[in-house]
Design a protein around this motif. Structure first.
Motif, PDB file in Angstrom:
ATOM      1  N   PRO B 119       0.799  -1.256   0.072  1.00 22.77           N
ATOM      2  CA  PRO B 119       0.066  -0.052  -0.113  1.00 22.77           C
ATOM      3  C   PRO B 119       0.906   1.272  -0.138  1.00 22.77           C
ATOM      4  CG  PRO B 119      -0.881  -1.486   1.433  1.00 22.77           C
ATOM      5  CD  PRO B 119       0.272  -1.959   1.044  1.00 22.77           C
ATOM      6  N   ASN B 120       2.066   1.151   0.330  1.00 22.02           N
ATOM      7  CA  ASN B 120       2.887   2.560   0.347  1.00 22.02           C
ATOM      8  C   ASN B 120       3.616   2.700  -1.024  1.00 22.02           C
ATOM      9  OD1 ASN B 120       2.408   2.650   3.076  1.00 22.02           O
ATOM     10  ND2 ASN B 120       4.186   1.699   3.875  1.00 22.02           N
ATOM     11  N   HIS B 121       3.227   1.882  -1.973  1.00 25.19           N
ATOM     12  CA  HIS B 121       3.952   1.917  -3.148  1.00 25.19           C
ATOM     13  C   HIS B 121       3.009   1.887  -4.257  1.00 25.19           C
ATOM     14  CE1 HIS B 121       7.908   1.587  -1.570  1.00 25.19           C
ATOM     15  NE2 HIS B 121       7.540   0.746  -0.725  1.00 25.19           N
ATOM     16  N   THR B 122       2.965   2.950  -5.203  1.00 18.31           N
ATOM     17  CA  THR B 122       1.854   2.747  -6.298  1.00 18.31           C
ATOM     18  C   THR B 122       2.174   1.677  -7.263  1.00 18.31           C
ATOM     19  OG1 THR B 122       3.346   4.662  -7.432  1.00 18.31           O
ATOM     20  CG2 THR B 122       1.165   5.175  -6.218  1.00 18.31           C
ATOM     21  N   GLY B 174       5.568   3.308   6.410  1.00 20.92           N
ATOM     22  CA  GLY B 174       6.251   4.100   5.380  1.00 20.92           C
ATOM     23  C   GLY B 174       7.599   4.747   5.769  1.00 20.92           C
ATOM     24  N   ARG B 175       8.324   4.637   6.968  1.00 25.25           N
ATOM     25  CA  ARG B 175       9.467   5.211   7.379  1.00 25.25           C
ATOM     26  C   ARG B 175      10.635   4.705   6.656  1.00 25.25           C
ATOM     27  NH1 ARG B 175       9.937   5.160  13.694  1.00 25.25           N
ATOM     28  NH2 ARG B 175      12.063   5.928  12.946  1.00 25.25           N
ATOM     29  N   ILE B 176      10.523   3.471   6.342  1.00 23.32           N
ATOM     30  CA  ILE B 176      11.404   2.750   5.339  1.00 23.32           C
ATOM     31  C   ILE B 176      10.564   2.273   4.196  1.00 23.32           C
ATOM     32  CG2 ILE B 176      13.526   2.517   7.004  1.00 23.32           C
ATOM     33  CD1 ILE B 176      12.490  -0.312   7.649  1.00 23.32           C
ATOM     34  N   PHE B 194       0.961  -7.816  12.272  1.00 21.00           N
ATOM     35  CA  PHE B 194      -0.048  -7.728  11.323  1.00 21.00           C
ATOM     36  C   PHE B 194      -0.620  -8.790  10.772  1.00 21.00           C
ATOM     37  CE2 PHE B 194       3.585  -4.822  10.705  1.00 21.00           C
ATOM     38  CZ  PHE B 194       3.256  -3.770  11.504  1.00 21.00           C
ATOM     39  N   PRO B 195      -1.493  -9.783  11.491  1.00 19.93           N
ATOM     40  CA  PRO B 195      -2.057 -11.083  11.185  1.00 19.93           C
ATOM     41  C   PRO B 195      -3.166 -10.570  10.111  1.00 19.93           C
ATOM     42  CG  PRO B 195      -2.591 -10.243  13.399  1.00 19.93           C
ATOM     43  CD  PRO B 195      -1.604  -9.545  12.847  1.00 19.93           C
ATOM     44  N   GLU B 196      -3.688  -9.430  10.120  1.00 20.75           N
ATOM     45  CA  GLU B 196      -4.854  -9.235   9.127  1.00 20.75           C
ATOM     46  C   GLU B 196      -4.246  -8.788   7.701  1.00 20.75           C
ATOM     47  OE1 GLU B 196      -7.680 -10.220  10.031  1.00 20.75           O
ATOM     48  OE2 GLU B 196      -6.840 -10.886  12.103  1.00 20.75           O
ATOM     49  N   GLN B 197      -3.158  -8.324   7.650  1.00 19.10           N
ATOM     50  CA  GLN B 197      -2.422  -7.648   6.445  1.00 19.10           C
ATOM     51  C   GLN B 197      -1.444  -8.331   5.828  1.00 19.10           C
ATOM     52  OE1 GLN B 197      -2.294  -3.470   6.755  1.00 19.10           O
ATOM     53  NE2 GLN B 197      -2.748  -3.310   8.577  1.00 19.10           N
ATOM     54  N   PHE B 201       2.197  -7.498   2.514  1.00 20.20           N
ATOM     55  CA  PHE B 201       3.475  -7.494   2.576  1.00 20.20           C
ATOM     56  C   PHE B 201       3.855  -8.248   1.446  1.00 20.20           C
ATOM     57  CE2 PHE B 201       2.531  -6.165   6.746  1.00 20.20           C
ATOM     58  CZ  PHE B 201       3.420  -5.296   7.064  1.00 20.20           C
ATOM     59  N   LYS B 202       4.927  -7.736   0.754  1.00 23.09           N
ATOM     60  CA  LYS B 202       5.328  -8.698  -0.282  1.00 23.09           C
ATOM     61  C   LYS B 202       6.781  -8.833  -0.562  1.00 23.09           C
ATOM     62  CE  LYS B 202       1.590  -7.899  -2.489  1.00 23.09           C
ATOM     63  NZ  LYS B 202       0.586  -9.188  -2.516  1.00 23.09           N
ATOM     64  N   GLN B 203       7.209 -10.042  -0.655  1.00 27.04           N
ATOM     65  CA  GLN B 203       8.673 -10.534  -0.569  1.00 27.04           C
ATOM     66  C   GLN B 203       9.424 -10.440  -2.160  1.00 27.04           C
ATOM     67  OE1 GLN B 203       8.531 -14.687   0.638  1.00 27.04           O
ATOM     68  NE2 GLN B 203      10.931 -14.657   0.931  1.00 27.04           N
ATOM     69  N   LEU B 204      10.576 -10.102  -2.069  1.00 28.25           N
ATOM     70  CA  LEU B 204      11.359 -10.396  -3.290  1.00 28.25           C
ATOM     71  C   LEU B 204      12.534 -11.124  -2.887  1.00 28.25           C
ATOM     72  CD1 LEU B 204      11.430  -6.467  -4.354  1.00 28.25           C
ATOM     73  CD2 LEU B 204      10.606  -8.121  -5.545  1.00 28.25           C
ATOM     74  N   LYS B 205      12.459 -12.427  -3.646  1.00 26.01           N
ATOM     75  CA  LYS B 205      13.842 -13.298  -2.993  1.00 26.01           C
ATOM     76  C   LYS B 205      14.838 -12.956  -3.765  1.00 26.01           C
ATOM     77  CE  LYS B 205      10.462 -17.224  -2.362  1.00 26.01           C
ATOM     78  NZ  LYS B 205      10.081 -18.479  -2.880  1.00 26.01           N
ATOM     79  N   LEU B 206      16.130 -12.946  -3.015  1.00 24.58           N
ATOM     80  CA  LEU B 206      17.460 -12.415  -3.646  1.00 24.58           C
ATOM     81  C   LEU B 206      17.939 -13.680  -4.207  1.00 24.58           C
ATOM     82  CD1 LEU B 206      18.530  -9.736  -0.986  1.00 24.58           C
ATOM     83  CD2 LEU B 206      17.921  -9.364  -3.469  1.00 24.58           C
ATOM     84  N   PRO B 207      18.540 -13.823  -5.311  1.00 30.68           N
ATOM     85  CA  PRO B 207      19.174 -15.111  -5.942  1.00 30.68           C
ATOM     86  C   PRO B 207      20.276 -15.574  -5.404  1.00 30.68           C
ATOM     87  CG  PRO B 207      18.923 -13.232  -7.374  1.00 30.68           C
ATOM     88  CD  PRO B 207      18.268 -12.720  -6.252  1.00 30.68           C
ATOM     89  N   ASN B 208      21.029 -14.533  -4.774  1.00 27.03           N
ATOM     90  CA  ASN B 208      22.358 -15.199  -4.233  1.00 27.03           C
ATOM     91  C   ASN B 208      22.224 -15.308  -2.550  1.00 27.03           C
ATOM     92  OD1 ASN B 208      23.507 -14.940  -6.653  1.00 27.03           O
ATOM     93  ND2 ASN B 208      23.863 -12.884  -6.633  1.00 27.03           N
TER      94      ASN B 208
END
Lengths: 258, 277
Positions: B119-122, B174-176, B194-197, B201-208
């Motif tokens: 929600p903090n990013h368009t 949104g502070r970071i 934040f059990p309801e949300q 929260f999105k995850q970007l897996k780092l390949p290395n």
């Protein structure tokens, strides 16, 4: 994601430690586009903990920076791990010390020589008051214990009847002193560096056998199998030539070698 | 009443006695308690979690399968690193600079990912962000940054916190923009806070980012070679009989990384240095 039980609520409250042994290590290669050039520790030539203040570190970073090559030196504890990443994982590159690559392993590598340094056999005088000398024949050291780093090629020592003791480089000199090994083979400057750090008051007790053990080539190798391998190797060669023609290389060399 | 034939046969008795003597060393391996030192790193290792965490439960299962008696001893990290004669649990890279090990047996792995609050990013953030990390304010745990100079040169800045809870609260408010964290730790922290949300929260897996979690057997450990072999065999068996997967499911639910076992095999090769001598 499903909801968690009470234990996880408790554990989240416990997550206040600053670092732990099963935790993230935020390094450049983790979160940037920088590729790894792997190396082991061999001070004063390579010191992953002090990368900008060692011979190869200064040379390599000067060239990487000048040529805008997006790469970092990454230290690994074992030579076998450097080989694994280079040959199995197609890492961008590696520094050469003690890799002992076969002809077929070198097939996909572009090797750029940087320098060559002398290696000698050393022993600890109090444990061998009558002295040791190999005089170009390893059989003269038969029955003794040779201390070297894990992953070193030791076949010729075994054939000469020498016992092998493998260890981390940081403790090789200590093992001479506590009589766990009889002799080691290292670059003269590496022995001087460790003796200076670990046994500064005993410098005269570490004796170099008169016949040289050989030369250790210092080189950087790029992997043709890495997408940027060939391009970065070309850039590095150019950059190293510039560093040499501009006199910077000689300045760095003088600082560490002489 | 005549004696049982076995008592009549002194030779047989003698043979049995010798056999018992010969078997004693292997019994000694089984009987000896193997102390494995770890530091609090929940949910992988914690004395307060059931089975002492994910790693603890794997150790228990392996030990049970192989007949070894293992005990996890929790110590502060500094004491673990300073001790160069003990058996350790965790990421081998944290220990190998200070200690020679007889064997290293990878038993699990962990991955580090970026997390952001949608929600903090368009727009959806993708791994292209690695090209321009300068745009983002990144939260990391205090003490985890290496090579500060490289990041400074690249103009990449970080905000550090002493707890994951604090990092994810800052992320939500949104502070970071991003939090860099171990996937399992992050998933559990988000669930707790934040059990309801959780879906936001999105995850970007780092390949290395995949790192091993291993049993490290000290050179000073008696019967080190046998013990390492037993642990390896136990691990193989619990993978084969499905027990290993069940343990993972308890912690990862349906999010067990697909390449988990292939990574375990890769780490096994990477740390197979004990065969060199």
């Amino acid at each position: 994601m499903k909801h968690v039980n009470l234990y996880f609520i408790l554990l989240a409250l416990l997550l206040s430690s600053t670092a732990n042994a099963t935790g993230p290590r935020v390094s450049p290669s983790l979160i940037s586009t920088a590729s790894d050039i792997y190396t082991i520790k061999l001070p004063p030539f390579v010191d992953p903990g002090n990368q900008y203040a060692c011979y190869l570190g200064e040379v390599v970073y000067s060239v990487l920076h000048e040529q805008k090559i997006d790469a970092v030196l990454t230290g690994l504890p074992l030579q076998s791990m450097v080989k694994y990443y280079l040959l199995n994982d197609n890492a961008l590159g590696a520094l050469s010390p003690y890799l002992h690559l076969t002809v077929s392993q070198k097939k996909d590598l572009i090797i750029i020589p940087i320098d060559t340094v002398n290696e000698s056999y050393y022993y600890y005088k109090p444990n061998h008051p009558d002295g040791l000398a190999w005089k170009g024949k390893l059989k003269r050291l038969s029955g003794l214990r040779f201390g070297t780093i894990k992953g070193d090629v030791v076949e010729k020592y075994k054939q000469a009847g020498i016992k092998i003791k493998l260890s981390r480089i940081d403790v090789l000199i200590k093992k001479l002193v506590v009589n766990e090994v009889d002799f080691v083979r290292l670059p003269d400057l590496t022995v001087a560096w460790y003796v200076g750090k670990q046994f500064a008051d005993q410098k005269d007790n570490f004796i170099k056998m008169p016949t040289p053990a050989g030369n250790l080539p210092l080189a950087i190798m790029f992997n043709k199998k890495h997408p940027q391998g060939q391009i970065n190797a070309d850039k590095f060669k150019q950059g190293l030539d510039k560093l040499k023609s501009g006199g910077q290389f000689q300045q760095i060399q003088l600082q560490y070698i002489n | 009443m005549s004696a049982h034939p076995i008592y009549k046969n002194g030779t047989l008795m003698l043979r049995l006695f010798y056999m018992l003597i010969l078997l004693l060393p292997s019994f000694a391996v089984y009987a000896e308690e193997i102390i494995l030192d770890a530091n609090e790193s929940p949910p992988f290792w914690s004395k307060d979690l059931p089975h002492q965490g994910l790693g603890g439960e794997i150790i228990q299962a392996i030990s049970q399968q192989s007949g070894l008696k293992s005990r996890i001893n929790f110590l502060p990290l500094k004491r673990l690193r300073d001790n160069s004669k003990n058996n350790d649990l965790g990421n081998p890279l944290f220990y190998m600079a200070n200690q020679d090990f007889s064997a290293i047996i990878p038993i699990a792995s962990y991955r580090v990912s970026f997390f952001y609050y949608q929600p903090n990013h368009t727009k959806t953030i993708t791994l292209d962000l690695l090209q321009n990390l300068q745009k983002y304010n990144i939260g990391v745990l205090e003490g985890t940054l290496t090579k500060h100079s490289y990041f400074a040169e690249q103009d990449i800045s970080f905000e550090t916190s002493y707890s994951q809870t604090s990092l994810f609260k800052k992320l939500k408010h949104g502070r970071i923009d991003l939090v860099l964290a171990i996937d399992l730790v992050a998933i559990n922290t988000i669930n707790q806070l934040f059990p309801e949300q959780t879906e936001k929260f999105k995850q970007l897996k780092l390949p290395n980012s995949i790192s091993p979690i291993a049993i490290m057997i000290a050179e000073e450990q008696s019967n080190a070679e046998n013990i390492a072999s037993q642990y390896r065999q136990g691990l193989k068996q619990i993978i084969a009989n499905g027990q290993y997967l069940q343990i993972l499911k308890k912690h990862y639910y349906s999010y067990i990384p697909k390449d988990w076992l292939s990574n375990l095999e890769r780490f096994k090769q990477l740390y197979a240095f004990d065969s060199y001598e």
